[in-house]
Write a protein that holds these residues in place. Structure first.
Motif, mmCIF file in Angstrom:
data_model
loop_
_atom_site.group_PDB
_atom_site.id
_atom_site.type_symbol
_atom_site.label_atom_id
_atom_site.label_comp_id
_atom_site.label_asym_id
_atom_site.label_seq_id
_atom_site.Cartn_x
_atom_site.Cartn_y
_atom_site.Cartn_z
ATOM 1 N N GLY A 82 0.804 -1.222 0.000
ATOM 2 C CA GLY A 82 0.000 0.000 0.000
ATOM 3 C C GLY A 82 0.833 1.267 0.000
ATOM 4 O O GLY A 82 0.292 2.370 -0.054
ATOM 5 N N LYS A 83 2.161 1.128 0.058
ATOM 6 C CA LYS A 83 3.037 2.310 0.071
ATOM 7 C C LYS A 83 3.840 2.383 -1.221
ATOM 8 O O LYS A 83 4.199 1.377 -1.822
ATOM 9 C CB LYS A 83 3.984 2.268 1.268
ATOM 10 N N THR A 84 4.137 3.594 -1.619
ATOM 11 C CA THR A 84 4.990 3.824 -2.779
ATOM 12 C C THR A 84 6.457 3.776 -2.338
ATOM 13 O O THR A 84 6.748 3.910 -1.140
ATOM 14 C CB THR A 84 4.697 5.193 -3.403
ATOM 15 N N PRO A 85 7.400 3.597 -3.268
ATOM 16 C CA PRO A 85 8.820 3.621 -2.899
ATOM 17 C C PRO A 85 9.224 4.914 -2.204
ATOM 18 O O PRO A 85 10.040 4.889 -1.269
ATOM 19 C CB PRO A 85 9.539 3.455 -4.241
ATOM 20 N N SER A 86 8.677 6.053 -2.642
ATOM 21 C CA SER A 86 9.058 7.321 -2.013
ATOM 22 C C SER A 86 8.513 7.431 -0.593
ATOM 23 O O SER A 86 9.072 8.150 0.240
ATOM 24 C CB SER A 86 8.574 8.505 -2.853
ATOM 25 N N GLN A 87 7.410 6.707 -0.312
ATOM 26 C CA GLN A 87 6.885 6.697 1.067
ATOM 27 C C GLN A 87 7.704 5.756 1.952
ATOM 28 O O GLN A 87 7.918 6.037 3.130
ATOM 29 C CB GLN A 87 5.411 6.257 1.056
ATOM 30 N N TYR A 88 8.133 4.631 1.362
ATOM 31 C CA TYR A 88 9.005 3.708 2.090
ATOM 32 C C TYR A 88 9.844 2.952 1.073
ATOM 33 O O TYR A 88 9.286 2.338 0.162
ATOM 34 C CB TYR A 88 8.215 2.711 2.937
ATOM 35 N N PRO A 89 11.144 3.020 1.135
ATOM 36 C CA PRO A 89 11.965 3.593 2.209
ATOM 37 C C PRO A 89 12.260 5.081 2.042
ATOM 38 O O PRO A 89 12.881 5.675 2.900
ATOM 39 C CB PRO A 89 13.245 2.780 2.101
#
Length: 685
Positions: free
Chosen positions: A174-181
């Motif tokens: 549910g997260k994008t790469p820019s959100q994690y990490p």
């Protein structure tokens, strides 16, 4: 009435025909799950002859109780629902085999009342097996697999992907790469995902990650579009490979290739690349740099005295001292052995180079304590200002070597600048020394043997091993051009080991099954005696070759005895105790050594060729030869005269009771295979 009845029958037949031609099972049940209508596919599955035999039966008549109850419960659930229900359940056919079916059931409503259920099912075993196989492959793959939606959110990832991030999947889904990490590399990955959605073409991305534990990792990822029915990209599949370990291996390999293991300084390969870069820089801009080659004075003696482990400690300490004496922008490298190099990358005034050289020399000469011994080391430095003298790397190294050699000749512990007027002799000497350093590994050395002949029997009784250098396998270098250089540089120690190994092997080849044996004489350098491991080396070579020490004579020079060293005395006695014969070479050419002959275990004296060659026309030489022979006989020493070139010289020596000689009159030095041990010179004198 009859027509209506016939029409109903025909209609029922049409319906039966219709459902019998369905490729999957179809049935109609009443409220108690009794079959009212079913098709042929259903009959075939349960193993009855026709669908008529199914009427009035329940699932308990055909299936195991647990499965039958599951199916009946499904009927009840469907009748209680206002929408069709779909389930995937196992089923057992007439042959007893289990497989998977996908079943859809719905309620049958007549006049607002639920009177039964309608259902159909299809075999999805192959699909499920394929899906399970796919899941197994994906989940157990060592590759990092993820799926992204159009918002670049992860909607799937496998176990390997979570391991790479060193977190659990719930943190990532549910997260994008820019959100994690997060971070620049993650944003670049996200940008590439969006480009794949736009272009529908694969992209290759190198994704870098620093974990929460501070570990640096890298993944090579292929981004692949997933298309829907109308050929639109509906998702992006990312398949990545963790390359962290591969890059770490490459780093280690690079470090081994470009850095010295002992001093941790850049090595010769790295230095040459640095020099090349400096030259290119001078081509682009009007600037100069300096190259300094440094050689530790006396390091080889320390290595011989204390051993290689302590020598390595000394090298490491010298490396640190040199580094502290130069600027952070300057490059310090180890060329090999006890040689270092310094590149002063930017230089405004040549005088500053001299200041740096002085600082380095001062740092090196400070005492150092190793194994409780205080050592004092100095250095010699050769300096080349670049690009004044050359823009070629090999020239720069050669010129610095020449200048360094000049510094050594000036008394060591100093520095000298290169100038073109340095003598050609110096250049040639340095060229030979450099070539000698690789001659052994290139198999450029060979031994020739000069026979020793007994004048009474006219037969060969021994040979002297003489070193020859076939440089680059193309040019024969005379011994007088390289032996002295090998001595001065210390290379004679390693070369001497090769000579002993080769001569021992040849002695075994000659003497196996021979009586009396042929004696092989080997010259030992005084430098080899300084090397404190000589005795162990000789013992090792004897064991390796199965050579009998009685077959070997070690030839030494007068000057070695005049050192009057306890170490040399002990070494000679040890060699004598092992069974080797000790011969004193070139006797009479140095200081008088008569008082030493009984002090050391010398069993043979060699009359120098300079006296032998003069006995035909020089009365003084005759008297000297007679005196040497008389003295040797009185002391019980054996005699060998070298340099015999005429029958007259041979006859005179025989008349004086010197029976063993060698020289060109009998034979030049020859390779092993050309020595004829059966040769005779009965008619020669």
């Amino acid at each position: 009435m009859k027509n209506i009845k016939n029409q109903n029958i025909e209609s029922n037949q049409y319906i039966q025909t219709l459902i019998d031609n369905f490729p999957f099972m179809v049935w109609l049940k009443d409220a108690d799950s009794r079959i009212l209508v079913a098709n042929t596919a259903y009959a075939n599955m349960v193993g009855v002859a026709s669908s008529a035999e199914l009427i009035g039966k329940t699932d308990f008549d055909f299936f195991p109780p647990d499965l039958a109850q599951e199916y009946v419960d499904g009927d009840q659930k469907a009748m209680q629902s206002t929408t069709p229900s779909a389930v995937t359940v196992p089923i057992k056919n007439a042959e007893g085999a289990y497989y998977w079916i996908e079943s859809y059931k719905s309620a049958v409503v007549v006049d607002g009342k639920v009177v039964g259920s309608l259902g159909y099912a299809r075999d999805v075993t192959e699909n499920i097996l394929r899906e399970n196989e796919y899941k197994s492959i994906v989940e157990n793959s060592s590759n990092c697999i993820a799926k992204y939606n159009r918002d670049c959110e992860r909607i799937f990832l496998n176990h390997a992907n979570a391991l790479f991030y060193e977190t659990d999947s719930t943190t990532l889904i549910g997260k994008t790469p820019s959100q994690y990490p997060g971070g620049a590399s993650a944003k670049a990955l996200e940008k590439s995902i969006r480009e794949v959605f736009q272009s529908g073409e694969n992209q290759h991305v190198a994704f870098k990650l620093t974990t929460r534990h501070g570990k640096h990792k890298i993944m090579h990822t292929v981004l692949t579009p997933e298309f829907n029915a109308i050929n639109e990209v509906q998702a992006v599949i990312a398949i990545g490979q963790d390359m962290t370990q591969s890059y770490e291996h490459l780093d280690r390999i690079h470090h081994l290739a470009y850095f010295d293991a002992i001093t941790r300084l850049p090595n010769r390969i790295s230095l040459l690349e640095t020099l090349d870069q400096c030259i290119k820089k001078t081509d682009r801009a009007d600037c100069a740099f300096a190259f300094l080659m440094l050689d530790l004075d006396g390091f080889k003696a320390v290595n011989d005295l204390l051993g290689h482990a302590e020598g390595d400690l000394l090298l490491s300490e010298m490396a640190r001292r040199i580094e502290r004496s130069v600027r952070p922008t300057d490059i310090v490298a180890r060329l090999g052995g006890d040689e270092f190099a310094i590149v002063l990358s930017t230089m405004q005034d040549p005088k500053t180079v001299g200041v740096v050289a002085k600082n380095v020399l001062e740092a090196i000469k400070q005492p150092i304590l190793i194994q409780g011994t205080e050592l004092f080391i100095s250095a010699s430095i050769g300096i080349v200002i670049c690009p004044d003298h050359s823009r070629d790397v090999s020239d720069i190294v050669k010129y610095s070597d020449i200048a360094m050699y000049k510094a050594k000749k000036q008394g060591r512990n100093n520095y000298q600048f290169y100038s073109p007027d340095l003598s050609q002799t110096t250049i040639e000497r340095i060229d030979i020394e450099r070539a000698l350093r690789t001659a052994l590994q290139n198999d450029e050395f060979l031994l020739h043997y000069q026979p020793k002949v007994n004048l009474e029997t006219q037969r060969i009784v021994g040979v002297e091993a003489l070193l020859r250098w076939h440089r680059n396998h193309s040019e024969m270098i005379p011994p007088n051009r390289f032996i002295g250089i090998a001595e001065d540089s210390g290379l004679i120690v390693e070369i001497g080991e090769w000579i002993m190994l080769t001569a021992f092997k040849d002695a075994v080849r000659w003497n196996t099954g021979r009586h009396p044996p042929i004696n092989v004489a080997i010259n030992l350098s005084s430098r080899q005696f300084i090397h404190n491991n000589l005795l162990n080396v000789i013992k090792h070579l004897l064991k390796k070759t199965n050579c009998d020490p009685a077959w070997i004579t070690f030839e030494i020079t007068e000057s070695l005895l005049l050192n009057d060293s306890i170490h040399i005395t002990k070494m000679l006695k040890n060699l004598d105790n092992l069974g080797f014969k000790i011969s004193l070479d070139d006797f009479g050419t140095g200081y008088s050594a008569l008082s030493y002959l009984n002090k050391f275990p010398v069993s043979e004296i060699k009359i120098d060729q300079s006296f032998v060659q003069g006995i035909a026309d020089n009365n003084d030489h005759r008297l000297i030869v007679q005196a040497i022979i008389s003295m040797a006989k009185s002391l019980g020493k054996e005699l060998v005269a070298e340099g015999v070139e005429t029958a007259e010289q041979a006859k005179y020596l025989l008349d004086c009771d010197c029976k063993v000689v060698q020289g060109y009159f009998f034979s030049k030095p020859k390779p092993f295979n050309e020595i004829d041990m059966q040769a005779s010179w009965k008619s020669a004198i």
